[in-house]
Design an enzyme around this catalytic site. Structure first.
Site, PDB file in Angstrom:
ATOM      1  N   ASP A   1      49.911  48.590  28.847  1.00 36.82           N
ATOM      2  CA  ASP A   1      49.271  48.907  30.129  1.00 36.82           C
ATOM      3  C   ASP A   1      48.913  47.589  30.807  1.00 36.82           C
ATOM      4  O   ASP A   1      47.953  46.926  30.420  1.00 36.82           O
ATOM      5  CB  ASP A   1      48.016  49.760  29.904  1.00 36.82           C
ATOM      6  CG  ASP A   1      47.325  50.094  31.227  1.00 36.82           C
ATOM      7  OD1 ASP A   1      47.725  49.555  32.289  1.00 36.82           O
ATOM      8  OD2 ASP A   1      46.368  50.894  31.194  1.00 36.82           O
TER       9      ASP A   1
ATOM     10  N   ASP B   1      41.926  52.415  34.952  1.00 32.74           N
ATOM     11  CA  ASP B   1      41.898  51.061  34.390  1.00 32.74           C
ATOM     12  C   ASP B   1      40.962  50.905  33.189  1.00 32.74           C
ATOM     13  O   ASP B   1      40.084  50.036  33.157  1.00 32.74           O
ATOM     14  CB  ASP B   1      41.517  50.041  35.477  1.00 32.74           C
ATOM     15  CG  ASP B   1      42.631  49.863  36.506  1.00 32.74           C
ATOM     16  OD1 ASP B   1      43.531  50.737  36.569  1.00 32.74           O
ATOM     17  OD2 ASP B   1      42.616  48.862  37.233  1.00 32.74           O
TER      18      ASP B   1
ATOM     19  N   HIS C   1      31.138  49.338  35.370  1.00 36.21           N
ATOM     20  CA  HIS C   1      31.979  50.289  36.119  1.00 36.21           C
ATOM     21  C   HIS C   1      31.804  51.730  35.653  1.00 36.21           C
ATOM     22  O   HIS C   1      32.245  52.654  36.331  1.00 36.21           O
ATOM     23  CB  HIS C   1      33.464  49.929  35.975  1.00 36.21           C
ATOM     24  CG  HIS C   1      33.817  48.595  36.566  1.00 36.21           C
ATOM     25  ND1 HIS C   1      33.554  48.277  37.876  1.00 36.21           N
ATOM     26  CD2 HIS C   1      34.382  47.486  36.009  1.00 36.21           C
ATOM     27  CE1 HIS C   1      33.956  47.032  38.115  1.00 36.21           C
ATOM     28  NE2 HIS C   1      34.449  46.525  36.992  1.00 36.21           N
TER      29      HIS C   1
ATOM     30  N   ASP D   1      29.430  39.386  38.281  1.00 36.29           N
ATOM     31  CA  ASP D   1      30.826  39.686  37.940  1.00 36.29           C
ATOM     32  C   ASP D   1      31.624  39.789  39.255  1.00 36.29           C
ATOM     33  O   ASP D   1      31.067  40.093  40.304  1.00 36.29           O
ATOM     34  CB  ASP D   1      30.862  41.023  37.189  1.00 36.29           C
ATOM     35  CG  ASP D   1      32.243  41.395  36.671  1.00 36.29           C
ATOM     36  OD1 ASP D   1      32.482  41.220  35.461  1.00 36.29           O
ATOM     37  OD2 ASP D   1      33.088  41.860  37.477  1.00 36.29           O
TER      38      ASP D   1
ATOM     39  N   HIS E   1      33.847  41.908  40.075  1.00 37.30           N
ATOM     40  CA  HIS E   1      34.124  43.288  40.505  1.00 37.30           C
ATOM     41  C   HIS E   1      32.823  43.976  40.919  1.00 37.30           C
ATOM     42  O   HIS E   1      31.749  43.628  40.437  1.00 37.30           O
ATOM     43  CB  HIS E   1      34.766  44.087  39.362  1.00 37.30           C
ATOM     44  CG  HIS E   1      36.063  43.521  38.882  1.00 37.30           C
ATOM     45  ND1 HIS E   1      36.134  42.650  37.807  1.00 37.30           N
ATOM     46  CD2 HIS E   1      37.329  43.693  39.341  1.00 37.30           C
ATOM     47  CE1 HIS E   1      37.405  42.317  37.611  1.00 37.30           C
ATOM     48  NE2 HIS E   1      38.153  42.921  38.532  1.00 37.30           N
TER      49      HIS E   1
ATOM     50  N   ASP F   1      34.373  36.629  35.348  1.00 37.43           N
ATOM     51  CA  ASP F   1      35.655  36.672  36.071  1.00 37.43           C
ATOM     52  C   ASP F   1      35.473  36.128  37.489  1.00 37.43           C
ATOM     53  O   ASP F   1      36.432  36.006  38.245  1.00 37.43           O
ATOM     54  CB  ASP F   1      36.248  38.091  36.086  1.00 37.43           C
ATOM     55  CG  ASP F   1      35.201  39.170  36.275  1.00 37.43           C
ATOM     56  OD1 ASP F   1      34.077  38.846  36.731  1.00 37.43           O
ATOM     57  OD2 ASP F   1      35.503  40.341  35.970  1.00 37.43           O
TER      58      ASP F   1
ATOM     59  N   TYR G   1      38.068  36.834  31.963  1.00 37.79           N
ATOM     60  CA  TYR G   1      39.354  37.031  31.280  1.00 37.79           C
ATOM     61  C   TYR G   1      40.156  35.762  31.086  1.00 37.79           C
ATOM     62  O   TYR G   1      41.245  35.805  30.525  1.00 37.79           O
ATOM     63  CB  TYR G   1      40.165  38.101  32.041  1.00 37.79           C
ATOM     64  CG  TYR G   1      39.322  39.336  32.222  1.00 37.79           C
ATOM     65  CD1 TYR G   1      39.106  40.204  31.151  1.00 37.79           C
ATOM     66  CD2 TYR G   1      38.643  39.584  33.420  1.00 37.79           C
ATOM     67  CE1 TYR G   1      38.260  41.296  31.280  1.00 37.79           C
ATOM     68  CE2 TYR G   1      37.799  40.672  33.557  1.00 37.79           C
ATOM     69  CZ  TYR G   1      37.610  41.520  32.485  1.00 37.79           C
ATOM     70  OH  TYR G   1      36.763  42.588  32.597  1.00 37.79           O
TER      71      TYR G   1
HETATM   72  C1  X5A Z   1      34.147  44.584  33.561  1.00 36.48           C
HETATM   73  C2  X5A Z   1      35.341  44.203  34.363  1.00 36.48           C
HETATM   74  C3  X5A Z   1      37.407  44.845  35.389  1.00 36.48           C
HETATM   75  C4  X5A Z   1      38.344  45.981  35.538  1.00 36.48           C
HETATM   76  C5  X5A Z   1      39.563  45.586  36.347  1.00 36.48           C
HETATM   77  C6  X5A Z   1      40.518  46.719  36.487  1.00 36.48           C
HETATM   78  N1  X5A Z   1      36.249  45.162  34.612  1.00 36.48           N
HETATM   79  N2  X5A Z   1      41.629  46.398  37.312  1.00 36.48           N
HETATM   80  O1  X5A Z   1      35.481  43.058  34.747  1.00 36.48           O
HETATM   81 ZN    ZN Z   2      34.756  42.101  36.380  1.00 32.50          ZN
END
Ligand code: X5A
Ligand code: ZN
Length: 697
Positions: free
Chosen positions: A22, A94, A137, A174, A176, A294, A334
C-alpha cells in the site's frame, strides 16, 4: 516545584508493520520509533530523563473519545486473518491493521496517560512519549491516517476528568491536520455547570448572583499542509475559517499551509503572531503537543524546509505556559534522519539545555503571510489580543480554494517550471550542532550584604587593570567611585565568561543600570557581533549606543518618545507602561520576539529600570522568553535597591518555568494601536513583524 523530564517508550510499539502493498502506508515503519529512541540514547538524553513505564489504556479510557462499536471492532483485529485485516482496513482511509496493532494502540494511548499522570502528580515537570501508532487523525468511530486511537484527545479528556484540569491547550505541529482532535473538541464547552462557578451574594439587594464562567476547556491549534484543499485529508473544515462551533467558537485554530517549502521563519511567525498571543490569553493549566515531525525538512509527506532545531524553539516557547506542564506525544515524522534529530531537539529543550541559535531567518513567504492574515481576521472576534488588528479582505484568498477545487484555476506554484523538480530533489541540511551546557548555569554580581540565591554562583569582584583603565576613559565621573568601577569591571569579566560558555546567564545589582548597561555594551569583545538590549521601564537611553548595528535597543515604557525610532532603536510606549500585563505581553510576543529572532543576538542584556512597575510574573515570563536568544546568554541588570527581584530572576535563569499569568483581559485599544503602528513602521526593516501580505511583492 516539580522538575525533571519524563521519557516514555517501549519496544513493544515497534512490533507491528504493514503486511501488504500500500503506497500510501509504506512510510509508517517500526524504525521510526527505534531510530528516535536510539538517537536519544546515543546523545545521552535518554539517561537524563526519568524513564516511565508504559501501560495499556483501559476500555473506559478509550471510550472517553471513541464509540463502543468502534472499540469492539478494533478488539477483534488480533484474531483476524490477513484477508480479514485487509478487508477491515478498507473501510478507513490511509491506515493499516496488523494482529498486534490493537495492543500497540492501547499502549500508545496508555503512554500519553502515563505522561499526564507523571506531570500532574509532579513526578516530573514535563515529558515526551514516543509512541506508535500515532493518534490525531483517528475519530470517534474510525481509524485514519495511520492512527487507531486518538492518544492526545484521550489524554486531554483524562486530564480534565481525573485532575480537574480546567483549560487544556493542544498544539498540533504535525504537518497534517488532526481532524480527529478537531471533531472531538470543536463544540466542546461541556460541564458548563460543573466547575468554575462563582456565586456572589449581594447583601443590599438580598439576592444571589450566579456568575458562570463559561470557558471552553480545550483549545486546539493545528497548522497543516493544505494547498487549498488539495492535500490529504482534503477537508473543507481544515481551513482557517473553521473556528469551532457555538460555544466552542474561537477554540479551534487552523493555519493552512497553501504551499510546500515553508521555513523556520514561517513557523516562528505563526507562533509569534497567532498561537502565543492566544495561548497566553487562554492561560492553559496543561499543554499537550501533538508532536509530529513530518513538518521538518526532508519529510516525504510534509515537503517543508524547517530544520530540526526549530523544534527546540517551538518547545521552548510553550514551556512558560501552564507553569511548565507540557506533555509531547509523538505523531508523524517519516524521514528517518530528520525525525530523530527533531525528537532530540525537543527532548533536550524539555531538559532545559540552552537553545540553539537560529541563523539567517528571512521573513515569512507571501503564501504564509496570506494564511496568517486570513487566520488572524477569522479569529479576531474571539481573542482580545487579535481584536484590534487591521481586517483585510480575505475573500480573494478563500475563493481561490473553491476555484481550484472546481478546476477553474491552476495553483500558481505549479505553473512555474522546475518547481516540481525542486520538490523531488533530495533535501540536505546540517545536523544541528551540539548544545553544550555551561559548567555554571547562572552567576551573580551582588553587593556583599545581598545573599546569592541557591544554585547561582557569586562572582567575587575582580579589578582588571586593563578594563579599569578603559572604563576610566569612558565613565569619567565614576573614576573616583572605586566600588562602581569594581562592579563594572566584574560585569565585563562575567560577560567574557558567558562568551566562553563557562557561564550561562548572569544577574547583577548595580547603582545605575543604564551606566552598567553602557559599560557592558562598550566593552564586550569584538567577537560579540550583536547585543540585544531590552529595557523595561522609563529612563533615557543614550541613542548613540546603537549606531553601528552592533547593538539593538528595545525599550518598553510609558514615555512617548516615538520620534527617535530607528531600525536599531525601538521604543514601545504603553499607556500604563509595564503595569498592564496584556499590553506588555502584546509587545513582548508581537514585537520583541520577532525582532529578537531576526536580529539573532550573541548576547542579551535585560535592563530593569528603577520603578519600572513590571510585576513579578510578567518579569519572569519576559526573562524566560528571552532565553530563546543568544544560546541562553542573558545578563540581567537591576537597581541596587530592588534586591527582592534577585531570587525570582535567578530562579528563571536557573531554568524554572515562569508561573502562569492570569487569563488576560483584552489589552487597551491604545496599546494595541501603538504596537500595531510600530509593527507597521518597522516591518520594512524586520520582516518577521509582518502579519499581512500587502507589503511583499
Ligand atoms: C500521523 C500522520 C499521516 C497520514 C498520511 C496519509 N499521519 N496520507 O502523520
Ligand atoms: Zn502527520
Amino acid at each position: 516545584m516539580a522538575h525533571g523530564t519524563a521519557l516514555i517508550y517501549d519496544e513493544e510499539m515497534t512490533k507491528y508493520k504493514l503486511l501488504w502493498v500500500d503506497p500510501a502506508c509504506k512510510i509508517e515503519v517500526p524504525e521510526r520509533l527505534s531510530v528516535s529512541y536510539e538517537a536519544l540514547v546515543r546523545n545521552g538524553l535518554a539517561d537524563r530523563c526519568v524513564s516511565i513505564p508504559v501501560r495499556e489504556a483501559t476500555d473506559a479510557e478509550i471510550l472517553l473519545v471513541h464509540s463502543d462499536e468502534y472499540l469492539e471492532a478494533v478488539k477483534k483485529t488480533p484474531y483476524m486473518t490477513l484477508e480479514d485485516l485487509k478487508e477491515f482496513t478498507l473501510q478507513f482511509g490511509d491506515v493499516y491493521f496488523h494482529p498486534n496493532i490493537y495492543r500497540c494502540a492501547k499502549l500508545a494511548a496508555g503512554s500519553a496517560l502515563q505522561l499526564v499522570d507523571s506531570v500532574m502528580m509532579e513526578r516530573v515537570r514535563n515529558g515526551m512519549a514516543l509512541v506508535r501508532p500515532p493518534g490525531h487523525h483517528s475519530m470517534r468511530s474510525a481509524a485514519s491516517g495511520f492512527c487507531v486511537f486518538n492518544n492526545v484527545a484521550i489524554a486531554a479528556r483524562y486530564a480534565k476528568q481525573k485532575y480537574g484540569v480546567k483549560r487544556v491547550l493542544i498544539v498540533d505541529w504535525d504537518i497534517h491536520h488532526g481532524q480527529g482532535v478537531q471533531y472531538c473538541f470543536e463544540d466542546d464547552p461541556r460541564g458548563v455547570f460543573g466547575k468554575g462557578r462563582i456565586i456572589f451574594g449581594c447583601l443590599k439587594c438580598n439576592i444571589l448572583v450566579f456568575v458562570l464562567f463559561i470557558f471552553n476547556s480545550v483549545l486546539y491549534f493545528s497548522w497543516h499542509r493544505y494547498e487549498h484543499q488539495k492535500f490529504w485529508p482534503q477537508l473543507r473544515e481544515s481551513d482557517y475559517d473553521s473556528v469551532g462551533k457555538e460555544k466552542g467558537a474561537g477554540f479551534n485554530i487552523n493555519l493552512p499551509w497553501n504551499q510546500v517549502g515553508m521555513e523556520n521563519s514561517d513557523y516562528l511567525s505563526v507562533f509569534c503572531h497567532v498561537l502565543l498571543p492566544v495561548a497566553y490569553e487562554f492561560c492553559p493549566d496543561l499543554v499537550l503537543v501533538c508532536a509530529g515531525f513530518d513538518s521538518a525538512i526532508g519529510d516525504p509527506e510534509g515537503e517543508m524546509c524547517a530544520t530540526p532545531d526549530i523544534f527546540a524553539h517551538l518547545t521552548h516557547l510553550l514551556m512558560n505556559l501552564a507553569g511548565g506542564r507540557l506533555c509531547a506525544v509523538l505523531e508523524g515524522g517519516y524521514n528517518l534522519t530528520s525525525l530523530p534529530q527533531s525528537v532530540c531537539q525537543t527532548v533536550q529543550t524539555l531538559l532545559g539545555d540552552p537553545l540553539p541559535q537560529l541563523a539567517n531567518l528571512s521573513g515569512p513567504c507571501r503564501s504564509a503571510l496570506e494564511s496568517l492574515q486570513c487566520l488572524r481576521s477569522a479569529q479576531k472576534q474571539y481573542w482580545g489580543s487579535l481584536k484590534h488588528t487591521a481586517s483585510p479582505t480575505a475573500a480573494n484568498i478563500s475563493t481561490k480554494r473553491i476555484r481550484i477545487a472546481e478546476g477553474e484555476v491552476e495553483e500558481e506554484e505549479k505553473t512555474e517550471l522546475g518547481e516540481e523538480e525542486k520538490n523531488s530533489e533530495e533535501k540536505v541540511w546540517h545536523e544541528p550542532p551540539k548544545r553544550p551546557c555551561p559548567p555554571i548555569r547562572a552567576a551573580s554580581v551582588l553587593p556583599d550584604d545581598v545573599a546569592c540565591p541557591d544554585g547561582c554562583k557569586r562572582i567575587t569582584k575582580d579589578i582588571h587593570p586593563l578594563v579599569v583603565s578603559r572604563l576610566k576613559d569612558h565613565l569619567v565621573q565614576e573614576a573616583e567611585d572605586g566600588d562602581a568601577l569594581a562592579t563594572f569591571s566584574t560585569l565585563v569579566s562575567l560577560v567574557q565568561k558567558m562568551e566562553k560558555n563557562e557561564v550561562g546567564s548572569g544577574l547583577a545589582l548595580v547603582g545605575d543600570v543604564i551606566k552598567a548597561m553602557m559599560c557592558v555594551v562598550q566593552h564586550v569583545s569584538p567577537d560579540l557581533n550583536r547585543v540585544l538590549v531590552v529595557c523595561v521601564g522609563n529612563g533615557k537611553i543614550p541613542s548613540h549606543i546603537s549606531r553601528d548595528g552592533k547593538v539593538l535597543v528595545l525599550q518598553i515604557s510609558s514615555d512617548a518618545s516615538e520620534e527617535q525610532q530607528s531600525k536599531h532603536y525601538i521604543s514601545v510606549c504603553l499607556q500604563k507602561g509595564c503595569c498592564n500585563t496584556s499590553g506588555f505581553m502584546q509587545a513582548v510576543l508581537g514585537l520583541l520576539l520577532p525582532v529578537g529572532y531576526e536580529y539573532n543576538p550573541d548576547l542579551v542584556v535585560l535592563v530593569r529600570m528603577p520603578d519600572s512597575g513590571v510585576c513579578d510574573v510578567v518579569w519572569k515570563q519576559l526573562t524566560g522568553l528571552l532565553q530563546s536568544f543568544a544560546k541562553g546568554h542573558t545578563l540581567v541588570l537591576m537597581q541596587e535597591k530592588e534586591n527582592s527581584c534577585v531570587g525570582p530572576t535567578a530562579s528563571i535563569l536557573l531554568g524554572d518555568p515562569a508561573p502562569p499569568l492570569e487569563t488576560l483581559q483584552a489589552p487597551d485599544r491604545e496599546d494595541v494601536d501603538a504596537v500595531e503602528r510600530l509593527r507597521r513602521r518597522l516591518q520594512a526593516d524586520w520582516k518577521l513583524l509582518q502579519t499581512t501580505s500587502e507589503y511583499t511583492s
